[in-house]
Enzyme design. Sequence first.
Site, PDB file in Angstrom:
ATOM      1  N   CYS A  55       0.827  -1.208   0.000  1.00 46.56           N
ATOM      2  CA  CYS A  55       0.000   0.000   0.000  1.00 46.56           C
ATOM      3  C   CYS A  55       0.862   1.259   0.000  1.00 46.56           C
ATOM      4  O   CYS A  55       0.513   2.256  -0.627  1.00 46.56           O
ATOM      5  CB  CYS A  55      -0.947  -0.010   1.197  1.00 46.56           C
ATOM      6  SG  CYS A  55      -2.146  -1.356   1.109  1.00 46.56           S
ATOM      7  N   THR A  56       1.991   1.209   0.689  1.00 48.90           N
ATOM      8  CA  THR A  56       2.903   2.350   0.695  1.00 48.90           C
ATOM      9  C   THR A  56       3.520   2.532  -0.682  1.00 48.90           C
ATOM     10  O   THR A  56       3.580   3.663  -1.196  1.00 48.90           O
ATOM     11  CB  THR A  56       3.992   2.171   1.768  1.00 48.90           C
ATOM     12  OG1 THR A  56       3.354   2.092   3.048  1.00 48.90           O
ATOM     13  CG2 THR A  56       4.973   3.329   1.761  1.00 48.90           C
TER      14      THR A  56
END
Length: 167
Positions: A55-56
């Site tokens: 997600c980062t």
Amino acid sequence: MLLEALINEDAVKEGDIAPDFELQRQDGGLFRLHDLLKEKNVVLYFYPKDSTSGCTKQACEFRNQYEVFKEYGAEVVGVSSDSLQSHKKFERVHHLPFTLLSDKGGQIRSIYGVPRKLGVFPGRVTYIIDKSKRVRAIYNSMSKPLEHISTAIEVLRSINEEQQSPQ
């Protein structure tokens, strides 16, 4: 699994009008999808969790390509079930220039029919929606978070070419 199959039958599909919704932004204000679509195309991406590896990477690539999205008249909007506090920290640490929305309880995720991985983990799906509120493309991949960005840019390029060509 049967419940997931039933939900996916009602999932938003390419060509559908995007369901409108209202959620809180990371700054505490209210966001309404159809209000933004009056002005811009929208890249609406659902992701599992703030500050996790995939997600980062995905959020940072959306950040890195943000000017390209703006050039194509689009706004990026991320949605997860994380809290507003988590979103604020995620935005601050990674200098994210776009809106993050808190979908506590996953109601909007459910309306869009975003599937769960292994029936447990929230899925990763990106919807590219044009200003007429039509879903132009859907990209679903948990394991390829960076492809969401390149796919969205390709679709937006196509939308812009359509809008600029003489009728």
